[in-house]
Design an enzyme around this catalytic site. Structure first.
Site, PDB file in Angstrom:
ATOM      1  N   SER A   1     -46.021  11.960   6.550  1.00  0.00           N
ATOM      2  CA  SER A   1     -46.040  13.372   6.137  1.00  0.00           C
ATOM      3  C   SER A   1     -46.979  14.257   6.932  1.00  0.00           C
ATOM      4  CB  SER A   1     -46.374  13.475   4.647  1.00  0.00           C
ATOM      5  OG  SER A   1     -45.253  13.114   3.869  1.00  0.00           O
TER       6      SER A   1
ATOM      7  N   LYS B   1     -53.635  17.401   6.321  1.00  0.00           N
ATOM      8  CA  LYS B   1     -52.430  16.850   5.685  1.00  0.00           C
ATOM      9  C   LYS B   1     -52.541  15.332   5.664  1.00  0.00           C
ATOM     10  CE  LYS B   1     -48.510  17.045   3.664  1.00  0.00           C
ATOM     11  NZ  LYS B   1     -48.920  15.825   2.906  1.00  0.00           N
ATOM     12  N   THR B   2     -52.157  14.777   4.521  1.00  0.00           N
ATOM     13  CA  THR B   2     -52.084  13.324   4.390  1.00  0.00           C
ATOM     14  C   THR B   2     -50.688  12.845   4.788  1.00  0.00           C
ATOM     15  OG1 THR B   2     -51.416  13.566   2.083  1.00  0.00           O
ATOM     16  CG2 THR B   2     -53.770  13.186   2.522  1.00  0.00           C
TER      17      THR B   2
END
Length: 283
Positions: A82, A222-223
């Protein structure tokens, strides 16, 4: 052989060696300046405590310095999961598949819960911004279907993002298949985004930066997490901007799913923050 020809031969050899050297070092430069690396193998203790393999790259923008946990794994390419939502958002905006982060994407009514897990809280119409924040993968898969791989190929090449392998049959090539990016490449991309040196409009890059805000430690990030190939591949990538400067980072965790641990997800941030504290980036 005369002295004249010996001199010619000598300088020819020196020139050839110089060309070979610069060619090999070409991937280790930022602009015209040679990269400055600081190796910190002691960072591995945080990965070991989480029972995962992994690596981290931190780039100190003020010092033009890369602080790395190793020199091999940081160059290894794996699925971005992601974290790809950052560039995915940019491509969707630039191609006008969406007009803003506030565009609403309609829930299609079903998803593959074997591949993506069962997350009923995200199964509804939502804005792209919300999808980024809660990591609703189905939204970005729907956008990818409209964008098409030809457009992705164009922008990924122009951004020098990843290995360019879009052979995965499904639209979701960032979670499954052979597309890959390294922690070093992630950091390079993030710096270009921060500096505005990507093939996207300034308006669209500003949107991406705004959507990345996490509201903790002035971090925009963002992870990512994919379970493809029997491996947990987890990421946290982004940058910290505070009174000390700007620090870009990419942390990647790798774990054989036979050795699953319940802390895998939380360790992505915990490891990164521990290293930030060691480097006095955050308190």
């Amino acid at each position: 052989m005369s002295l004249k020809y010996l001199n010619i031969l000598f300088f020819s050899i020196v020139f050839l060696i110089s060309c070979i050297f610069h060619k090999k070092m070409g991937n280790h430069k930022t602009g015209s300046e040679a990269r400055n690396f600081v190796l910190k193998p002691e960072f591995q203790k945080y990965f070991e405590a989480c029972r995962v393999g992994g690596s981290i790259v931190v780039y100190d923008n003020l010092k033009n310095q890369f602080i790395v946990s190793d020199t091999i794994e940081i160059q290894k390419e794996t699925l971005p999961a992601s974290t790809f939502k950052i560039i995915n958002l940019l491509v969707a905006l630039e191609t006008k598949v969406i007009s803003s982060e506030n565009d609403i994407i309609e829930w299609q009514g079903s998803t593959d819960t074997v591949k993506y897990g069962y997350r009923p809280e995200i199964y509804h119409d939502m804005t792209v911004k919300e999808a980024f924040e809660v990591s609703a993968g189905w939204v970005f898969v729907e956008l990818a279907k409209k964008i098409g791989k030809d457009q992705y190929k164009k922008f990924l090449d122009e951004c020098n993002y990843g290995n360019g392998n879009l052979s995965q049959g499904d639209a979701d090539f960032w979670n499954f298949g052979h597309f890959g990016i390294s922690p070093m490449n992630q950091v390079e991309f993030l710096k270009k985004l921060y500096d505005g040196n990507l093939p996207f409009s300034n308006t669209n890059m500003d949107i991406a930066k705004r959507v990345m805000i996490t509201n903790e430690y002035d971090i925009r990030a963002k992870t990512g997490w994919t379970r493809d190939g029997g491996i947990n591949t987890g990421w946290w990538v982004g940058y910290v901007e505070n009174s000390k400067g700007v620090y870009f980072f990419a942390t990647r965790l790798l774990q054989d799913r036979k050795n699953n641990t319940p802390t895998f997800g939380s360790c992505r941030k915990e490891i990164t923050k521990s290293i930030f504290k060691d480097l006095e980036i955050i308190k």
